[in-house]
Design a protein around this motif. Structure first.
Motif, PDB file in Angstrom:
ATOM      1  N   LEU A 136       1.159  -1.096  -0.196  1.00 34.93           N
ATOM      2  CA  LEU A 136      -0.263  -0.080  -0.084  1.00 34.93           C
ATOM      3  C   LEU A 136       0.314   0.934   0.204  1.00 34.93           C
ATOM      4  CD1 LEU A 136      -3.134  -0.851   2.771  1.00 34.93           C
ATOM      5  CD2 LEU A 136      -2.649  -0.670  -0.034  1.00 34.93           C
ATOM      6  N   LEU A 137       1.793   1.695   0.832  1.00 35.28           N
ATOM      7  CA  LEU A 137       2.556   2.318   0.686  1.00 35.28           C
ATOM      8  C   LEU A 137       3.149   2.319  -0.505  1.00 35.28           C
ATOM      9  CD1 LEU A 137       4.097   4.939   2.840  1.00 35.28           C
ATOM     10  CD2 LEU A 137       5.848   2.957   2.976  1.00 35.28           C
ATOM     11  N   GLY A 138       4.175   1.460  -0.999  1.00 33.96           N
ATOM     12  CA  GLY A 138       4.282   1.730  -2.757  1.00 33.96           C
ATOM     13  C   GLY A 138       3.881   1.769  -3.288  1.00 33.96           C
ATOM     14  N   LEU A 139       2.067   1.656  -3.160  1.00 29.00           N
ATOM     15  CA  LEU A 139       0.916   2.479  -4.532  1.00 29.00           C
ATOM     16  C   LEU A 139       1.124   3.363  -4.069  1.00 29.00           C
ATOM     17  CD1 LEU A 139      -0.913   1.709  -6.799  1.00 29.00           C
ATOM     18  CD2 LEU A 139      -2.615   0.764  -4.264  1.00 29.00           C
ATOM     19  N   PHE A 140       0.476   3.975  -3.335  1.00 30.02           N
ATOM     20  CA  PHE A 140       0.354   5.028  -2.899  1.00 30.02           C
ATOM     21  C   PHE A 140       1.032   6.661  -2.872  1.00 30.02           C
ATOM     22  CE2 PHE A 140      -2.977   3.633   0.841  1.00 30.02           C
ATOM     23  CZ  PHE A 140      -3.602   3.342   0.313  1.00 30.02           C
ATOM     24  N   ALA A 141       2.820   5.695  -2.546  1.00 34.19           N
ATOM     25  CA  ALA A 141       3.748   6.468  -2.997  1.00 34.19           C
ATOM     26  C   ALA A 141       3.847   7.164  -4.885  1.00 34.19           C
ATOM     27  CB  ALA A 141       5.242   6.111  -2.945  1.00 34.19           C
ATOM     28  N   VAL A 142       3.989   5.758  -5.204  1.00 33.11           N
ATOM     29  CA  VAL A 142       3.739   5.609  -6.567  1.00 33.11           C
ATOM     30  C   VAL A 142       2.125   6.690  -7.169  1.00 33.11           C
ATOM     31  CG1 VAL A 142       3.463   4.721  -9.335  1.00 33.11           C
ATOM     32  CG2 VAL A 142       5.089   4.007  -7.302  1.00 33.11           C
ATOM     33  N   LEU A 143       1.283   6.941  -6.475  1.00 34.00           N
ATOM     34  CA  LEU A 143       0.684   7.911  -6.958  1.00 34.00           C
ATOM     35  C   LEU A 143       0.204   9.269  -6.473  1.00 34.00           C
ATOM     36  CD1 LEU A 143      -2.998   5.098  -6.260  1.00 34.00           C
ATOM     37  CD2 LEU A 143      -1.637   5.704  -8.316  1.00 34.00           C
ATOM     38  N   GLY A 144       0.984   9.027  -5.742  1.00 35.39           N
ATOM     39  CA  GLY A 144       1.192  10.745  -5.105  1.00 35.39           C
ATOM     40  C   GLY A 144       0.026  10.971  -4.114  1.00 35.39           C
ATOM     41  N   ALA A 145      -0.185  10.087  -4.026  1.00 37.68           N
ATOM     42  CA  ALA A 145      -1.314  10.641  -2.427  1.00 37.68           C
ATOM     43  C   ALA A 145      -0.725  10.096  -1.150  1.00 37.68           C
ATOM     44  CB  ALA A 145      -2.357   8.675  -2.846  1.00 37.68           C
ATOM     45  N   ASN A 220       5.323  20.379 -10.540  1.00 40.94           N
ATOM     46  CA  ASN A 220       4.925  19.128  -9.914  1.00 40.94           C
ATOM     47  C   ASN A 220       5.939  17.595 -10.435  1.00 40.94           C
ATOM     48  OD1 ASN A 220       1.971  20.711  -9.837  1.00 40.94           O
ATOM     49  ND2 ASN A 220       2.668  20.379 -12.442  1.00 40.94           N
ATOM     50  N   GLN A 221       6.680  18.176 -10.887  1.00 42.10           N
ATOM     51  CA  GLN A 221       7.945  16.828 -10.836  1.00 42.10           C
ATOM     52  C   GLN A 221       8.647  16.287  -9.939  1.00 42.10           C
ATOM     53  OE1 GLN A 221      10.740  16.455 -14.278  1.00 42.10           O
ATOM     54  NE2 GLN A 221       9.174  17.719 -15.511  1.00 42.10           N
ATOM     55  N   TYR A 222       9.431  17.567  -9.021  1.00 40.11           N
ATOM     56  CA  TYR A 222       9.553  17.801  -7.807  1.00 40.11           C
ATOM     57  C   TYR A 222       8.829  17.568  -6.994  1.00 40.11           C
ATOM     58  CZ  TYR A 222      13.340  20.426  -4.749  1.00 40.11           C
ATOM     59  OH  TYR A 222      13.622  20.260  -3.980  1.00 40.11           O
ATOM     60  N   LEU A 223       8.050  17.597  -6.602  1.00 37.54           N
ATOM     61  CA  LEU A 223       7.050  16.934  -4.825  1.00 37.54           C
ATOM     62  C   LEU A 223       6.985  15.862  -5.058  1.00 37.54           C
ATOM     63  CD1 LEU A 223       4.445  20.741  -5.705  1.00 37.54           C
ATOM     64  CD2 LEU A 223       6.943  20.270  -3.611  1.00 37.54           C
ATOM     65  N   LYS A 224       5.959  15.515  -6.352  1.00 39.34           N
ATOM     66  CA  LYS A 224       5.737  14.126  -7.089  1.00 39.34           C
ATOM     67  C   LYS A 224       7.305  12.996  -6.601  1.00 39.34           C
ATOM     68  CE  LYS A 224       2.249  14.267 -10.387  1.00 39.34           C
ATOM     69  NZ  LYS A 224       1.755  14.441 -11.588  1.00 39.34           N
ATOM     70  N   ALA A 225       8.541  13.671  -6.586  1.00 39.83           N
ATOM     71  CA  ALA A 225       9.506  12.500  -6.806  1.00 39.83           C
ATOM     72  C   ALA A 225       9.564  12.784  -5.397  1.00 39.83           C
ATOM     73  CB  ALA A 225      11.101  13.695  -7.233  1.00 39.83           C
ATOM     74  N   GLY A 226       9.684  13.904  -4.391  1.00 39.57           N
ATOM     75  CA  GLY A 226      10.217  13.482  -2.723  1.00 39.57           C
ATOM     76  C   GLY A 226       8.466  12.829  -2.151  1.00 39.57           C
ATOM     77  N   LEU A 227       7.177  12.543  -2.570  1.00 43.92           N
ATOM     78  CA  LEU A 227       6.435  12.092  -2.185  1.00 43.92           C
ATOM     79  C   LEU A 227       6.705  10.590  -2.832  1.00 43.92           C
ATOM     80  CD1 LEU A 227       3.013  13.542  -3.197  1.00 43.92           C
ATOM     81  CD2 LEU A 227       3.734  13.009  -0.765  1.00 43.92           C
ATOM     82  N   LEU A 228       7.870   9.890  -4.034  1.00 43.33           N
ATOM     83  CA  LEU A 228       7.847   9.382  -4.530  1.00 43.33           C
ATOM     84  C   LEU A 228       8.591   8.247  -3.274  1.00 43.33           C
ATOM     85  CD1 LEU A 228       7.440   6.684  -6.422  1.00 43.33           C
ATOM     86  CD2 LEU A 228       9.420   7.864  -7.745  1.00 43.33           C
ATOM     87  N   ILE A 229       9.964   9.246  -3.395  1.00 42.99           N
ATOM     88  CA  ILE A 229      10.929   8.773  -2.292  1.00 42.99           C
ATOM     89  C   ILE A 229      10.986   8.562  -1.145  1.00 42.99           C
ATOM     90  CG2 ILE A 229      12.405   9.178  -4.530  1.00 42.99           C
ATOM     91  CD1 ILE A 229      13.740  11.194  -2.891  1.00 42.99           C
ATOM     92  N   GLY A 230       9.782   9.345  -0.862  1.00 42.51           N
ATOM     93  CA  GLY A 230       9.761   9.554   0.833  1.00 42.51           C
ATOM     94  C   GLY A 230       9.523   8.609   1.969  1.00 42.51           C
TER      95      GLY A 230
END
Length: 338
Positions: A136-145, A220-230
Motif C-alpha cells: 500500500l505504501l509503495g502504491l500510494f507513493a507512486v500515485l502521489g496520494a 510538479n516533478q519535484y514534489l511528486k519525486a519527493g512523495l515517491l522517495i518519501g
C-alpha cells in the motif's frame, strides 16, 4: 511479556516533531513566495527536499508501533485493550478537532480515523501486515496520494511492534548497522535525484496538472519525486538516528530530544500555539521571510527541549498526556515524578 517503554521511540518522536514544526510553521504563518536568488529560495527548495512527507511519515510509523504496544500492555494487565484504545482515539479525535480550529492542516483527527482502521490488524499475522503495509505504501507513493500514506506507515509500525524490531536492535546490532548504512546511502542517492528536478525559481508547493507552464510542470516533478522517495528517506532518517544513539555520549547529548518525544502530544499542539503567538506578537503572519521562519522554529524547538526536560524532572508526564490518560482510563494518573 512485559512491554516496557522503549526510549528509542521517544527519541524518534522528538526528532520527528522538529521536522513537523518546520513544515507546519510555513502554513501557519502563510509565508509569501521567497525572493528569487535569496537564501529563502534555497531554504524553500531544501525544506521540500529534506522535510516534506518525511517527518509526518515517521510520526505515522511511530503511531502504529505505539498503537500495538498500547493494546499489548493493556492485555498484559488483564484489561480490554480494544475498548481502551477506542476510548483513546476518541479523545485524540477531540484534541484534533479543537486543534483544527486554529490549525486546519492538523493531523490528530487523521490519526484517530486511521487508528480506528488499524484495530482489526493487531491480531493479523505480522508478515501479512508487513507485506500489506509495504504494498500500500509503495502504491500510494507512486500515485502521489499523500493523504493516504499515513495508514500504511501505521500498518508497518504495527508489524514492527509484532516483530519486536526495536527490542532486537542490540541483539543483532551488526546486521542493523550494515542495513542502516545501505539504506542511508540509497536514500542519499534518491535525494540527489530529487534535487536535480528542483525548479529554478521559487514555487507554490501545490501540484497543479495540465497547466502547460514549464515552471509549474517542473514544480510538479519535484514534489511528486519527493512523495515517491518519501518512505525511503523517512526510514533512512530513523536508521541514522538509531545508529547515532548506539554511542553513549550522543545518546546523553540528545536526551532532551527524548523528553520532547515523551511529551509528543503536548509539544505538537504547543508548537501551533507558539507559532501563532509569534505570528501575532512579532507581526510575522503573511509577511515573514522564510529564513526568519526557520530561526523561529529553531527557537521554539530549543525552548521545547529545555521545557520538556525540566517538566519531566518534576512531573510524570506532559499536561495533555495526563489529560489523555485520565480520559482513557477514567481515573487520575500520577502527577509528580517519583
Amino acid at each position: 511479556m512485559t512491554y516496557r517503554r522503549i526510549d528509542e521511540l521517544d527519541y524518534l518522536r522528538g526528532f520527528a516533531l522538529l521536522g513537523i514544526l518546520l513544515m507546519n510553521a510555513t502554513a501557519l504563518l502563510q509565508l509569501p513566495l521567497p525572493v528569487a536568488g535569496s537564501g529563502s529560495e534555497l531554504y524553500q527548495r531544501l525544506l521540500y527536499l529534506l522535510a516534506e512527507a518525511r517527518f509526518f511519515s515517521m510520526f505515522s510509523f511511530l503511531f502504529g508501533i505505539g498503537f500495538y504496544l498500547f493494546i499489548m500492555r493493556a492485555r498484559g494487565k488483564g484489561r480490554n485493550g480494544f475498548l481502551l484504545f477506542l476510548i483513546r482515539i476518541a479523545v485524540l479525535f477531540g484534541f484534533g478537532y479543537l486543534h483544527s480550529i486554529y490549525h486546519p492542516g492538523e493531523a490528530l483527527m487523521i490519526y484517530a480515523v486511521c487508528g480506528l482502521l488499524l484495530l482489526p490488524f493487531y491480531k493479523v499475522n505480522r508478515w501479512v501486515n508487513l507485506a500489506l503495509g509495504a504494498v500500500l505504501l509503495g502504491l500510494f507513493a507512486v500515485l502521489g496520494a499523500k493523504v493516504l500514506m499515513p495508514f500504511p506507515f501505521m500498518l508497518l509500525g504495527v508489524a514492527a511492534g509484532q516483530l519486536e524490531l526495536f527490542r532486537r536492535i542490540q541483539e543483532r546490532r551488526r546486521m542493523f548497522e550494515i542495513a542502516a548504512v545501505v539504506l542511508i546511502a540509497v536514500a542519499a542517492a534518491a535525494l540527489q535525484y530529487q534535487y536535480g528536478l528542483a525548479p529554478g525559481e521559487p514555487f507554490i508547493p501545490v501540484v497543479m496538472e495540465g497547466t502547460g507552464d514549464p515552471h509549474l510542470e517542473q514544480t510538479n516533478q519535484y514534489l511528486k519525486a519527493g512523495l515517491l522517495i518519501g518512505p525511503l528517506v523517512a526510514f533512512a532518517y530513523m536508521a541514522l538516528l538509531l545508529l547515532l544513539l548506539q554511542a553513549k555520549p550522543i545518546r546523553e547529548l540528545l536526551d532532551p530530544m527524548r523528553a520532547v518525544g515523551r511529551m509528543a502530544l503536548t509539544n505538537y499542539i504547543g508548537q501551533t500555539v507558539l507559532v501563532l503567538l509569534a505570528g501575532q506578537w512579532l507581526g510575522l503572519a503573511g509577511t515573514a521571510d522564510w529564513i526568519d521562519c526557520l530561526w523561529l522554529c529553531f527557537g521554539i524547538y530549543v525552548f521545547q527541549l529545555i521545557a520538556s526536560s525540566v517538566w519531566l524532572h518534576y512531573f510524570a508526564m506532559g499536561p495533555l498526556e495526563w489529560l489523555w490518560r485520565a480520559a482513557t482510563y477514567l481515573r487520575w494518573p500520577p502527577v509528580l515524578n517519583k
